[in-house]
Design a protein around this motif. Structure first.
Motif, mmCIF file in Angstrom:
data_model
loop_
_atom_site.group_PDB
_atom_site.id
_atom_site.type_symbol
_atom_site.label_atom_id
_atom_site.label_comp_id
_atom_site.label_asym_id
_atom_site.label_seq_id
_atom_site.Cartn_x
_atom_site.Cartn_y
_atom_site.Cartn_z
ATOM 1 N N TYR B 201 144.944 74.359 92.753
ATOM 2 C CA TYR B 201 146.227 74.859 92.266
ATOM 3 C C TYR B 201 145.970 75.691 91.029
ATOM 4 O O TYR B 201 144.902 75.599 90.426
ATOM 5 N N LEU B 263 150.957 71.763 90.480
ATOM 6 C CA LEU B 263 150.826 70.408 91.012
ATOM 7 C C LEU B 263 151.202 69.440 89.894
ATOM 8 O O LEU B 263 150.460 69.265 88.942
ATOM 9 N N ALA B 264 152.388 68.863 90.019
ATOM 10 C CA ALA B 264 152.842 67.959 88.956
ATOM 11 C C ALA B 264 152.687 66.519 89.412
ATOM 12 O O ALA B 264 153.642 65.766 89.482
ATOM 13 N N ARG B 265 151.484 66.125 89.768
ATOM 14 C CA ARG B 265 151.239 64.781 90.288
ATOM 15 C C ARG B 265 150.259 64.040 89.401
ATOM 16 O O ARG B 265 149.502 64.646 88.659
ATOM 17 N N GLN B 266 150.255 62.720 89.586
ATOM 18 C CA GLN B 266 149.259 61.885 88.937
ATOM 19 C C GLN B 266 147.878 62.271 89.461
ATOM 20 O O GLN B 266 147.596 62.141 90.637
ATOM 21 N N VAL B 267 147.048 62.804 88.600
ATOM 22 C CA VAL B 267 145.695 63.185 89.002
ATOM 23 C C VAL B 267 144.822 63.193 87.756
ATOM 24 O O VAL B 267 145.238 63.654 86.694
ATOM 25 N N THR B 268 143.625 62.617 87.871
ATOM 26 C CA THR B 268 142.769 62.479 86.703
ATOM 27 C C THR B 268 142.019 63.771 86.421
ATOM 28 O O THR B 268 141.341 64.296 87.296
ATOM 29 N N ASP B 269 142.124 64.270 85.211
ATOM 30 C CA ASP B 269 141.382 65.436 84.745
ATOM 31 C C ASP B 269 141.359 66.592 85.753
ATOM 32 O O ASP B 269 140.282 67.030 86.181
ATOM 33 N N THR B 275 140.700 70.894 90.199
ATOM 34 C CA THR B 275 141.929 70.873 91.009
ATOM 35 C C THR B 275 142.884 71.948 90.508
ATOM 36 O O THR B 275 143.661 72.516 91.265
ATOM 37 N N LYS B 423 160.202 71.448 89.678
ATOM 38 C CA LYS B 423 160.440 70.747 90.936
ATOM 39 C C LYS B 423 161.273 71.568 91.916
ATOM 40 O O LYS B 423 161.557 71.114 93.023
#
Lengths: 279, 444, 291
Positions: B201, B263-269, B275, B423
């Motif tokens: 993204y 991408l507004a999601r829970q994702v590490t680093d 990403t 969103k």
């Protein structure tokens, strides 16, 4: 006849397999936690079952990594032990005392108190949160062990459970003991308590577990680093250690394993107690 | 014998309880009985930001200072974040157990604290002018003056927020350097998505959809400051937002969303792992990168730029958000503690080498007028070239609002406009209008 | 009821009496008082503002969300945990050996801290986690914590994971108390295997089922840790709860007066709901002739 036996045998095997599979699913999160805490950092949250292991997460947790500033993990663990042990001990002690009075001492007002305990137990406690904080603060107990312990020193549930159990103990035991000259304290701890060993295990484990994993109160009643419980410290490090899930899994393991080990040690008595308490 | 077990257990637990009570009270007298003790030692509580490097810096300073001044003891600890460091300070004030001093205070929060008279006006303390002179920060501290003419905060660092680009990934798309205008970025996003689909993204960050007030500093404000040429958005009690610039920013975000670039999601680093190829970068990240992502090398795998600007604007005129925080002394401290606090600050900032040590350790540019001229900092910049764009852009950075209601106001930016646009729940112009209406109502 | 028993009774009951005075009566009255003030935890004086806090709370979208979300969590959590617990109980009950070992195993999730389960779930549901990589592989791209329905579901699932083993243990002892002979008699009466659960097991299980249902409904009124740690009440207010709202207002926004008003509303809503649920369950049991 033979055919039906074989059929029930295979049905049994399927049952065991099903139960085992379900059990694996239920304990998998724990497995994931422990494995991730030992996993190589490239595999954390990247593999359902990590395969390369290291103790780096634990070392990092206690050394603070590059910046070299450690959070007080060990101290927080000790705080959790002290607070949970003291709270649980008081809840048990007061539970037994009050329940003995409510079940075996025929005193004026007993009925009213008994009913009130029930009412209190089902009363939504959330309304009491803010003023409880204010009371602790005015009493000068903010940011102290006592501030964490005192509001959690009495458990209505423990009183309720013990009262119901003690009621089932025939009064003749007590009369006999009294004739022998035993004091009420002696009756309570030498007769009633030993008779209620299995239910005591149940109450003890439930209270301990609930106190050990408390978040809301422990979070608001304390300000300094040195007073944090392990659960609160872990909760606070989600943000700052966002890039370091490994150490967070390590801290989670340190938080979770002791209570599981303790539970497994007492599990046999716990089961007996559960059977009784539910009848 | 077996019957004794519960008894033994409860006795053991009681022993635990007794020791608990005594230590508890001991701890209390230690922290609350601050001030002068019988042997003439003044104890001060210093709350550092909950960031390990900052805490380490202050611990070192406190140790060095104590070694020279036997009469003062400084307890350094991190501010608790439950749920935010601001809330912890307020709770401590409420419980009358505030520290002597703390860092990590932004202008809005200082305004809030000052309005409830929790802070000492620093300019009324003896030695404050010497600190400002000695640290050569006369200009830097100027805009920090409050409406009542006092200085409540001593700014420690002023950090122009920059955007990072994954050079290695955009090179593969045929770019030799990061794009700087909205149109170019949209074009890059299309190429990125065509090549990588849902693996990559443009901007991957869970905070984009999170209404928490301070998170707007690191997305909306950076873009808005650039698009509006440094408009203040809210001045005093008035909304002064630049509608054209604001709608352009929201439209840009909306366009990115339409291209599936967000991408507004829970994702590490996400940026570190590739990403996302674009994200806000504060200099505090470099310590983590050095430790965890050694593959990230300045001008090889990543680049730093000022925020992008709308088409038709010159990228050289870009402005950004100044993440700037400072130090306060609390009114609840005793006179002795306040004097000791000022003496400690004076000692720390009397030597530019301490600021250089801060810069090196935390990577946060010290709030000084002589950052690019003083030799003490040259060594740090030479050693860490990625800090240069931060030092250079200090004059192009706009500090946050000083409204005491900043928390509510910035939440509104998220809930009414920014988060919704991210969103895809509202059109940019409508989002701006709804936000403006809500802000004006809240400011009323 | 002699003099000695009177003295001793009150003495032994005194820890509870003192406790309920300090941590029930005083806070209750204090809370009611605070709810009509605009106190901010710091101000030296209390401004009485009348019913303003209540009016504001009744208009607040986040309070509405906290109210409705309780019932949404209920709709997800209670059926899920009940079905799972019955499933586990029936499955384990039919095992001739190692019954206890299995029950202990299923109980373990109950010992978890909500903070830890939130960490694990965050890891498992991160965008780049194997779970999501797999789901995207088969064309499912779910924004677990970012869309209202799935966020509610995730929190409900964590709670169901935690409580299943506990409730299963309660239900198992209910099953133990059912005599084998009942089943044998039923078999003679021609009750088919498929009907057995509904016609025999469920009615006899009703007392322990009642316990677990009341416990389960109770859980949904006190959700905090999982939500605090995982979603902060979001997205929007989709997973906001009473506890979360009161905590935020009192300890984050320092609006203690307002938070007390919200807490009072929360208590009333909880009290009425629990009362109604108990009545409904009792009527349900009576109508089917199980009680």
């Amino acid at each position: 006849m033979v055919g039906s036996k074989r059929r029930s045998g295979s049905r049994r095997a399927i049952r065991y397999l099903l139960a085992l599979a379900l059990l694996l699913v239920m304990v998998y999160p724990y497995l994931y936690m422990v494995l991730s805490s030992f996993a190589d950092w490239t595999q954390i949250d990247k593999q359902l079952l990590p395969t390369k292991f290291t103790t780096k997460s634990y070392e990092w947790l206690f050394s603070g990594g590059e910046a070299g500033v450690t959070r007080p993990w060990l101290n927080a663990f000790l705080n959790s032990v002290v607070v949970s042990a003291a709270s649980t001990a008081l809840m048990m002690l007061f539970g037994i005392m009050v329940a003995y009075a409510l079940s075996k001492l025929n005193f004026f007002g007993r009925h009213a108190i008994n009913n009130f305990v029930l009412f209190h137990m089902f009363f939504p406690a959330i309304i009491l949160l803010v003023p409880t904080f204010l009371i602790i603060q005015r009493a000068g107990l903010y940011d102290t062990y006592l501030g964490l312990i005192v509001p959690k020193a009495v458990s209505l549930w423990a009183i309720f459970m013990y009262t119901n159990f003690f009621k089932a103990v025939p009064s003749t035991f007590i009369e006999a003991a009294k004739l022998d000259g035993a004091s009420d304290l002696k009756i309570m701890f030498r007769i009633m308590l030993p008779m209620s060993k299995s239910i005591t295990t149940v109450i003890f484990l439930f209270l301990l577990m609930e106190r050990w994993t408390e978040l809301l109160w422990d979070m608001i009643a304390v300000k300094s680093d040195s007073m944090l419980t392990l659960n609160v410290l872990l909760s606070q490090m989600f943000g700052p250690y966002g890039s370091y899930p490994g150490p967070l899994y390590a801290a989670s393991t340190i938080l979770t394993l002791p209570i599981i080990v303790l539970f497994l040690i007492f599990s046999k008595k716990f089961q007996e107690g559960m059977q009784f308490s539910l009848k | 014998m077996k019957k004794r077990v519960p008894m033994v257990l409860s006795v053991a637990l009681m022993a635990g309880l007794l020791s608990a009570c005594s230590t508890g009270q001991g701890g209390q007298t230690g922290s609350e009985g601050g001030g002068e003790s019988s042997d003439g030692v003044t104890t001060i509580e210093f709350w550092a930001a909950p960031n390990p490097t900052q805490q380490a810096f202050w611990q070192e300073m406190a140790d060095a200072y104590e070694a020279q001044n036997g009469k003062v003891k400084i307890n350094v600890s991190a501010i608790k974040e439950s749920p935010t460091s601001e809330a912890s300070i307020q709770a401590a004030l409420a419980a009358k157990s505030a520290p002597t001093m703390s860092e990590n205070i932004n202008r809005g929060f200082a305004a809030q604290l000052a309005s409830s008279q929790a802070l000492v006006p620093l300019d009324t303390l003896e030695g404050f002018d010497e600190i400002v002179q000695g640290r050569s920060m006369t200009q830097t501290i100027e805009p920090w003056t409050f409406a009542d003419g006092h200085q409540y905060v001593l700014p420690i660092y002023s950090n122009p927020m920059l955007f990072g680009w994954r050079l290695d990934i955009i090179r593969d798309l045929g770019y030799s350097e990061p794009p700087q205008t909205y149109g170019e970025i949209l074009e890059l996003t299309k190429k990125l998505k065509a090549k990588h689909g849902d693996k990559k993204y443009l901007w991957a960050k869970p905070d984009l959809a999170d209404p928490t007030a301070w998170k707007r500093w690191f997305d909306f404000y950076m873009l808005y400051d650039a698009a509006s040429g440094g408009n203040k958005f809210i001045e005093g009690d008035a909304f002064t937002g630049d509608e054209k610039a604001g709608v352009e920013v929201l439209s840009f975000v909306d366009d990115l969303r339409k291209e599936k670039g967000l991408l507004a999601r829970q994702v590490t680093d996400p940026f570190e792992n590739g990403t996302g190829v674009f994200t806000d970068v504060g200099p505090w990240t470099f310590t983590t990168w050095a430790e965890k992502y050694p593959n990230l090398k300045y001008n090889e795998t990543y680049a730093l730029t000022m925020p992008p600007v709308p088409d038709g604007m010159d990228p050289a005129d870009s402005k950004t958000f100044a993440d700037t925080k400072g130090l306060v002394v609390y009114a609840s401290a005793t006179k002795e503690q306040q004097a000791a606090a000022i003496d400690f600050i004076q000692w720390v900032y009397g030597d530019a080498n301490n600021d250089a040590a801060w810069f090196e350790k935390t990577n946060l540019p010290p709030a000084r007028d002589d950052l690019s001229t003083n030799e003490s900092f040259q060594a740090v910049l030479d050693k860490s070239p990625q800090l240069k764009p931060y030092a250079e852009n200090v004059p192009n950075a706009v500090p946050p609002m000083d409204n005491a209601k900043y928390n509510d106001l910035q939440t509104i930016i998220g809930t009414e406009a920014f988060n919704k646009v991210v969103k895809g729940e509202i059109a940019p112009a409508e989002g701006w209008a709804a936000m403006k209406a809500a802000l004006e109502k809240a400011l009323d | 009821m002699d003099q000695r028993n009177n003295k001793l009774g009150w003495l032994f009951a005194s820890p509870y009496l003192i406790y309920s005075l300090l941590f029930f009566f005083i806070p209750l009255i204090w809370s009611i008082f605070l709810s009509v003030t605009d106190w901010d935890l710091i101000a030296p004086t209390f401004n009485v503002v009348g019913f303003e806090n209540f009016l504001e709370a009744l208009r607040s979208p986040s309070v509405h969300a906290a109210f409705w979300n309780t019932y949404k969590f209920m709709m997800i959590f209670v059926p899920l945990v009940t079905a799972l617990a019955i499933g586990v109980a029936v499955l384990v009950h039919g095992l001739p050996r190692f019954k206890g070992l299995f029950l202990i195993g299923f109980f373990l999730p109950y010992l978890s801290s909500g903070v830890v389960s939130a960490l694990i779930v965050k890891g498992l549901l991160s965008y780049t986690s194997p779970v999501n990589e797999f789901l995207r592989g088969i064309g499912l791209d779910i924004n677990w914590l970012g869309s209202p329905l799935s966020a509610l579901f995730v929190v409900g699932l964590i709670l169901a994971w935690k409580f299943t083993g506990y409730y299963a243990l309660i239900l198992t002892s209910g099953l133990e108390s059912i005599d084998k002979e009942v089943y044998e008699a039923a078999a003679i009466d021609g009750v088919k295997d498929g009907q057995r659960f509904w016609r025999i097991t469920l009615p006899l299980l009703y007392p322990s089922l009642y316990t677990t249902l009341i416990l389960g409904f109770g859980v949904t009124f006190g959700i905090f840790t999982e939500v605090y740690q995982l979603t902060g009440g979001g997205p929007g207010n989709a997973t906001n709860t009473w506890q979360m709202e009161i905590f935020k207002q009192a300890f984050s926004n320092m609006q203690v007066g307002y938070a007390s008003a919200v807490a009072l509303l929360a208590s009333v809503a909880t009290f009425i709901s629990i009362f109604a649920i108990r009545k409904i369950l009792e009527i349900w049991g009576k109508r089917n002739g199980w009680v």
